[in-house]
Design a protein around this motif. Structure first.
Motif, PDB file in Angstrom:
ATOM      1  N   ILE A   1       0.866  -1.188   0.000  1.00 49.47           N
ATOM      2  CA  ILE A   1       0.000   0.000   0.000  1.00 49.47           C
ATOM      3  C   ILE A   1       0.897   1.231   0.000  1.00 49.47           C
ATOM      4  N   LEU A   2       0.644   2.132  -0.925  1.00 50.21           N
ATOM      5  CA  LEU A   2       1.440   3.356  -1.003  1.00 50.21           C
ATOM      6  C   LEU A   2       0.680   4.474  -0.312  1.00 50.21           C
ATOM      7  N   GLY A   3       1.272   5.041   0.740  1.00 51.46           N
ATOM      8  CA  GLY A   3       0.642   6.157   1.455  1.00 51.46           C
ATOM      9  C   GLY A   3      -0.048   5.685   2.723  1.00 51.46           C
ATOM     10  N   ALA A   4       0.309   6.305   3.847  1.00 49.38           N
ATOM     11  CA  ALA A   4      -0.294   5.937   5.141  1.00 49.38           C
ATOM     12  C   ALA A   4      -1.217   7.042   5.644  1.00 49.38           C
ATOM     13  N   GLY A   5      -2.011   7.619   4.715  1.00 52.08           N
ATOM     14  CA  GLY A   5      -3.079   8.530   5.130  1.00 52.08           C
ATOM     15  C   GLY A   5      -4.276   7.671   5.544  1.00 52.08           C
ATOM     16  N   ILE A   6      -5.433   8.307   5.738  1.00 52.84           N
ATOM     17  CA  ILE A   6      -6.607   7.551   6.193  1.00 52.84           C
ATOM     18  C   ILE A   6      -6.996   6.470   5.180  1.00 52.84           C
TER      19      ILE A   6
ATOM     20  N   CYS B   1      -2.498   4.897  -2.591  1.00 52.76           N
ATOM     21  CA  CYS B   1      -3.370   5.773  -1.782  1.00 52.76           C
ATOM     22  C   CYS B   1      -2.573   7.017  -1.413  1.00 52.76           C
ATOM     23  N   CYS B   2      -1.934   7.628  -2.384  1.00 46.31           N
ATOM     24  CA  CYS B   2      -0.981   8.712  -2.099  1.00 46.31           C
ATOM     25  C   CYS B   2      -1.586  10.103  -2.103  1.00 46.31           C
ATOM     26  N   GLY B   3      -2.885  10.246  -2.061  1.00 43.70           N
ATOM     27  CA  GLY B   3      -3.501  11.578  -1.942  1.00 43.70           C
ATOM     28  C   GLY B   3      -3.062  12.488  -3.070  1.00 43.70           C
TER      29      GLY B   3
END
Ligand SMILES: Cc1cc2nc3c(=O)[nH]c(=O)nc-3n(C[C@H](O)[C@H](O)[C@H](O)COP(=O)(O)OP(=O)(O)OC[C@H]3O[C@@H](n4cnc5c(N)ncnc54)[C@H](O)[C@@H]3O)c2cc1C
Length: 402
Positions: A9-14, A198-200
Motif C-alpha cells: 500500500i502506497l501512502g499511510a493517510g486515512i 493511496c498517495c492523496g
C-alpha cells in the motif's frame, strides 16, 4: 525478485490505513505500507476539519453518497470502541441569500435519499440550537448525526491496530517510479504482487507513470483556517455551514466547534502552487504549477464549474475582513476583531477532467491487473474511508487473485 508482500500500500493517510485494515479484516496479513513522511498525518488526513459528514450534499448516484453515511457510522463505532474524542453535537446548514434559501428543500431531499437523517427547522428552532446563526428566509437544515473527531488520534489508533497484527509501515520511503512489478523508492527496489496507490496529492502522478489516470490533471486547492476568539466560540455549540454551491466540490467556509472548545472558520479553497504548498513560498512545484495554472486559465476562459465567481470570492477570503463578510450572511454578529489566523492549512488533490475541463466531483478508482489507484480522494474521504476501503478492496480482487 520475489514479491516483498502480497499487497503493497502506497501512502499511510486515512485511505492507506483503512485499506490495510480492510484487507486484514478479510484475513490478509502479508501487507506492507510505504509512506514518504516520517510520521502520520503530514498531509490531508492530518490537516482537515475533522468533521464526520452525514452524507447530505452528494449526488445520489455517487460513490460519495454510497459511502458517506455508512462510513460515518463505521468511523463513529471505531472511535467509541477505541475511546477516542468524539463531539456529537450535529450541525445546522443556513442560507445566506434568496438563491440559497430556495435550495434548502432540495438539499433536504437529497440528504433523505442518501440516508442522512436531517430535519428542516424554522428560525425559532435555529435560534434555540444556535443563537448566533441566521438563515435567510427562516428555514435551515439540522443534521443531528454530523460529528467532530480528532483525525490524528484516529490515524494513530489505526496504526496501532495494524502493528498489533504484524503489519508494517515503512516510513521515510518515497515511491519514485514503478516498472512492471518493481517499485523504485528512495530506499531501494521492492517487488510486489499487487499495489494499492493511496498517495492523496501524489496519487495521480504515480498513476500517470503506469499509464492510468490519463483523463485527469490535478489542480491542488489550498484550505486555510481562522479561529474565533474564546468568548465568541464559547457561544457556538455545533458546526454551522452555509448552503453550498453544488456545482463545486467545496462546502463553503463554515464554523466547526472543535474538541478543544475552539471554533474554527474555514477552509478556503484557492488553487495552490503545488501539492504541498502549505505556506506562501514553501514547496512551490514549478511543474505542477505551470500545468495546473494552464488548466485553471482554460477553465477560467470557459467559466467551467462557475470557476470565475469561485476564484473572485476566494481571493476576497484571503483577508480577515473577506472571511467575515462571507460568514456574516449566516453569522451576522461576527466581527473581524474576533478572529485570528489558525496555523492549519490543508491541500485537496482535486482532479480536473482533461476532456471538458470540469472538476471531478466523485472519488475515482482505476486499476489494471496488478495495481489499484485511488484518485480524487477529496472531502468527505476521511468520513467515507472505512466504507470506501471495502470498495477499493473489492475493486482490487476483481482484477487480482492470490
Ligand atoms: C482543508 C481540508 C479539509 C477537509 N475536511 C474534511 C472533513 O471535515 N471531513 C472529511 O471527511 N474530509 C475532509 N477533508 C478530506 C480528507 O481530509 C481527505 O479526503 C483524506 O484525508 C484523504 O486521505 P488520503 O489518505 O487519500 O490522503 P493523505 O492524507 O494525503 O495521505 C496520502 C499519504 O501518501 C503519502 N505519499 C504521497 N506521495 C507519496 C509517495 N510518492 N511515496 C510514498 N508516500 C507518498 C503522503 O505522505 C500521505 O501521508 C478535508 C481535506 C482538506 C484538505
Amino acid at each position: 525478485m520475489r514479491p516483498t508482500a502480497d499487497f503493497i500500500i502506497l501512502g499511510a493517510g486515512i485511505i492507506g490505513l483503512t485499506v490495510a485494515r480492510e484487507l486484514l479484516l478479510r484475513g490478509h496479513k502479508n501487507i506492507l505500507i510505504l509512506e514518504k513522511e516520517s510520521s502520520l498525518g503530514a498531509h490531508a488526513s492530518g490537516r482537515n476539519s475533522g468533521v464526520l459528514h452525514a452524507g447530505i450534499y452528494y449526488a445520489n448516484d455517487s460513490m460519495k453518497a454510497k459511502h458517506c453515511n455508512i462510513g460515518m457510522n463505521l468511523m463513529k463505532d471505531f472511535v467509541r470502541r477505541k475511546n477516542l474524542p468524539l463531539l456529537e453535537t450535529g450541525k445546522v446548514i443556513c442560507a445566506g441569500n434568496e438563491v440559497e434559501a430556495n435550495q434548502i428543500i432540495s438539499l433536504h431531499e437529497r440528504a433523505e435519499i442518501n440516508g442522512a437523517l436531517t430535519k428542516i427547522i424554522d428560525s425559532q428552532e435555529l435560534s434555540e440550537l444556535e443563537p448566533l446563526a441566521k438563515s435567510y428566509g427562516g428555514k435551515a437544515i439540522f443534521s443531528p448525526a454530523t460529528a467532530v473527531v480528532q483525525p490524528l488520534s484516529i490515524l494513530e489508533a489505526l496504526k496501532n491496530e495494524l502493528f498489533a497484527n504484524g503489519i508494517q509501515i515503512n516510513f521515510n520511503s518515497e515511491i519514485q517510479r514503478i516498472k512492471q512489478n518493481i517499485l523504485f523508492t528512495n530506499r531501494g527496489k521492492i517487488s510486489f504482487s499487487h499495489l494499492i496507490n493511496c498517495c492523496g496529492t501524489g496519487a495521480l502522478k504515480i498513476a500517470h507513470s503506469v499509464g492510468l489516470g490519463h483523463s485527469y490533471r490535478m489542480l491542488p486547492f489550498k484550505g486555510m483556517y481562522w479561529v474565533l476568539d474564546r468568548n465568541t466560540s464559547a457561544r457556538i455549540s455545533r458546526a454551522i455551514y452555509p448552503v453550498p454551491n453544488l456545482k463545486l466540490p467545496f462546502l463553503g467556509v463554515h464554523v466547526t466547534k472543535t474538541l478543544d472548545g475552539n471554533a474554527k472558520l474555514g477552509p478556503s479553497a484557492l488553487p495552490a502552487f503545488g501539492p504541498e504548498n502549505y505556506s506562501l513560498f514553501s514547496n512551490i512545484s514549478f511543474c505542477t504549477s505551470v500545468g495546473a495554472f494552464t488548466t485553471l486559465g482554460k477553465m477560467y476562459l470557459k467559466n467551467q464549474n462557475h470557476i470565475r465567481e469561485h476564484i473572485a470570492s476566494e481571493i476576497s477570503k484571503l483577508t480577515k475582513e473577506g472571511i467575515v463578510k462571507e460568514l456574516r450572511t449566516i453569522l451576522p454578529t461576527l466581527q473581524a476583531k474576533n478572529i485570528s489566523k489558525h496555523p492549519q492549512v490543508g491541500i485537496r488533490p482535486q482532479l480536473v477532467r482533461t476532456k471538458d475541463l470540469s472538476l471531478e466531483m466523485d472519488f475515482q478508482i482505476e486499476s489494471n491487473q496488478h495495481q489499484t489507484h485511488v484518485l480524487n480522494s477529496i472531502s468527505p474521504a476521511f468520513t467515507c474511508s472505512m466504507s470506501l476501503a471495502k470498495s477499493i478492496v473489492d475493486h482490487t480482487f476483481r482484477n487480482f487473485t492470490l
